[in-house]
Motif scaffolding. Structure first.
Motif, PDB file in Angstrom:
ATOM      1  N   SER A 118      -4.820  -1.286  -5.041  1.00 37.40           N
ATOM      2  CA  SER A 118      -4.227  -1.576  -3.728  1.00 37.40           C
ATOM      3  C   SER A 118      -4.505  -0.470  -2.712  1.00 37.40           C
ATOM      4  CB  SER A 118      -2.723  -1.791  -3.866  1.00 37.40           C
ATOM      5  OG  SER A 118      -2.087  -0.651  -4.430  1.00 37.40           O
ATOM      6  N   GLU A 178     -12.114  -3.775   5.667  1.00 35.29           N
ATOM      7  CA  GLU A 178     -11.936  -4.603   6.855  1.00 35.29           C
ATOM      8  C   GLU A 178     -11.268  -5.910   6.438  1.00 35.29           C
ATOM      9  OE1 GLU A 178     -15.829  -4.998   8.462  1.00 35.29           O
ATOM     10  OE2 GLU A 178     -16.018  -2.866   8.952  1.00 35.29           O
ATOM     11  N   SER A 227      -8.620  -5.961   4.803  1.00 33.55           N
ATOM     12  CA  SER A 227      -7.852  -5.593   3.605  1.00 33.55           C
ATOM     13  C   SER A 227      -8.007  -6.607   2.485  1.00 33.55           C
ATOM     14  CB  SER A 227      -6.362  -5.412   3.949  1.00 33.55           C
ATOM     15  OG  SER A 227      -6.192  -4.369   4.877  1.00 33.55           O
ATOM     16  N   GLN A 228      -9.216  -7.159   2.345  1.00 33.56           N
ATOM     17  CA  GLN A 228      -9.491  -8.135   1.300  1.00 33.56           C
ATOM     18  C   GLN A 228     -10.818  -7.829   0.627  1.00 33.56           C
ATOM     19  OE1 GLN A 228      -7.414 -10.554   0.274  1.00 33.56           O
ATOM     20  NE2 GLN A 228      -5.890  -9.941   1.795  1.00 33.56           N
ATOM     21  N   ARG A 286      -7.958  -1.168  -1.350  1.00 29.25           N
ATOM     22  CA  ARG A 286      -8.021  -2.430  -0.618  1.00 29.25           C
ATOM     23  C   ARG A 286      -7.557  -2.278   0.826  1.00 29.25           C
ATOM     24  NH1 ARG A 286      -4.183  -6.037  -0.026  1.00 29.25           N
ATOM     25  NH2 ARG A 286      -2.975  -5.242  -1.783  1.00 29.25           N
ATOM     26  N   LYS A 287      -6.614  -1.393   1.059  1.00 27.29           N
ATOM     27  CA  LYS A 287      -6.103  -1.178   2.415  1.00 27.29           C
ATOM     28  C   LYS A 287      -7.172  -0.603   3.353  1.00 27.29           C
ATOM     29  CE  LYS A 287      -1.415  -0.370   0.681  1.00 27.29           C
ATOM     30  NZ  LYS A 287      -0.365   0.663   0.425  1.00 27.29           N
TER      31      LYS A 287
END
Length: 352
Positions: free
Chosen positions: A323, A330, A332-333, A326-327
């Motif tokens: 996680s 762009e 966050s995915q 992931r943040k």
């Protein structure tokens, strides 16, 4: 105007080549290192030709990354360094030269960065691995950036040339990253330092492999299913996967957010890789291709993995928390697993 000059070591490698194009596409100039110029000719005369002609990518030879001062010329005038040159294989036989190359290569480029790069150098990012994170913790357990591999190096010392290849690889990644952080602690450089720790990296190589032997180890499972190898087995010890294009983006983030990422590790993991999932994805996509359907084993559709590609039946009680990384992406995915599989398979079209 270029956003800066990024040095990418081992630029002819699978991840490094994709990263080079990613930086170039985002307005950076790239200087790549290779052991021999011939190894990068297909890149600069192929997918990177436009940039090579424009002079925004240049390549320099560094025949031996373990020699003191090997990177002294390469680091001059660069604004960022992405160190990716390190031995990668799960078939290593002798740990000594592999650990030496991983550790000494890391120290060599950091010393050159410190002494020869100049004040314009803002950040150094190292490509580490989940192999330097995962340890012998009892299940159930979720690994995070706080975890360290604390067994592989000891096994190499005990078993020598009898050490399994994957353990040698894990030891090299752990030892190399430890050397990276020890340098930061001891030298306290002006430039920032960050590590990216991906799981199994899948996704399309910048250059499609011309032969079966040229298929990279981390995308072997997709190749095996695509080419019709029966009974391809899931990797239960390290089943997680992430797209190479997301890894490239994570390499760029510290260059643009140096202070935010200084001293940080980032685990890159998007999904669970499983041969039945690969088969189901490919057979659905290629359902009009009778030769593909005849070649790709049907197996037991839907069995062994979850519909969202986040779990497999024999995961062993272990998970990975990505996680934090992931943040930084762009949107966050992560790139979806299905897309990674299909885009990787497209690179194999000329091999079957």
């Amino acid at each position: 105007m270029s956003k800066g000059l990024v040095l990418i070591t081992g630029v002819n490698g699978y991840i490094a080549a994709v990263a080079a194009k990613h930086f170039l596409d985002h307005g950076y100039s790239v200087r790549g290192t290779v052991r021999k110029q011939a190894s990068v000719n297909d890149l600069v005369e192929g997918p990177l030709k436009e940039y090579a002609n424009a002079g925004t990518i240049t390549v320099v030879e560094v025949p031996d990354i373990t020699v003191d001062g090997a990177f002294d010329e390469a680091v001059k005038d660069v604004t960022a360094i992405a160190h990716l040159a390190s031995p990668v294989s799960f078939g290593f036989k002798d740990p000594a030269p592999i650990l030496h190359a991983a550790v000494k290569g890391t120290k060599t480029i950091l010393n050159s960065a410190l002494l020869k790069a100049g004040p314009q150098l803002k950040t150094v990012v190292v490509m580490s691995s989940i192999a330097s994170v995962k340890n012998m913790h009892d299940a159930p357990y979720t690994f995070t950036e706080k975890d360290w591999n604390d067994f592989a190096e000891h096994l190499c010392e005990e078993q020598g040339t009898e050490t399994p290849g994957p353990v040698i690889y894990s030891a090299s990644k752990a030892a190399g990253e430890k050397a990276f952080w020890q340098f930061r602690e001891q030298k306290k450089p002006e430039f920032t330092m960050t590590s990216i720790n991906p799981v199994f990296v899948i996704g399309p190589p910048l250059l499609a492999p011309k032969t079966v032997s040229a298929v990279g180890e981390t995308i072997q499972s997709i190749w095996q299913v695509f080419s019709g190898v029966p009974d391809t087995q899931p990797l239960t010890m390290l089943p997680q996967a992430v797209d190479v294009r997301d890894v490239a983006q994570l390499l760029r983030y510290p260059v643009e957010h140096a202070e935010e990422t200084n001293g940080e590790r980032y685990i890159a993991s998007a999904s669970i890789n499983h041969p039945q999932a690969i088969a189901d994805i490919l057979r659905e996509e290629l359902k009009e291709d009778t030769s593909a359907l005849a070649r790709i084993p049907e197996g037991t559709p839907g069995k062994g993995y979850s519909f969202d590609y986040q779990q497999i039946d024999d995961q062993g009680g272990f998970d990975v928390d990505s996680s934090k990384a992931r943040k930084l992406l762009e949107g966050s995915q992560w790139i979806p697993y299905r897309q990674s599989v299909l885009d990787t398979a497209k690179a194999f079209a000329g091999l079957v």
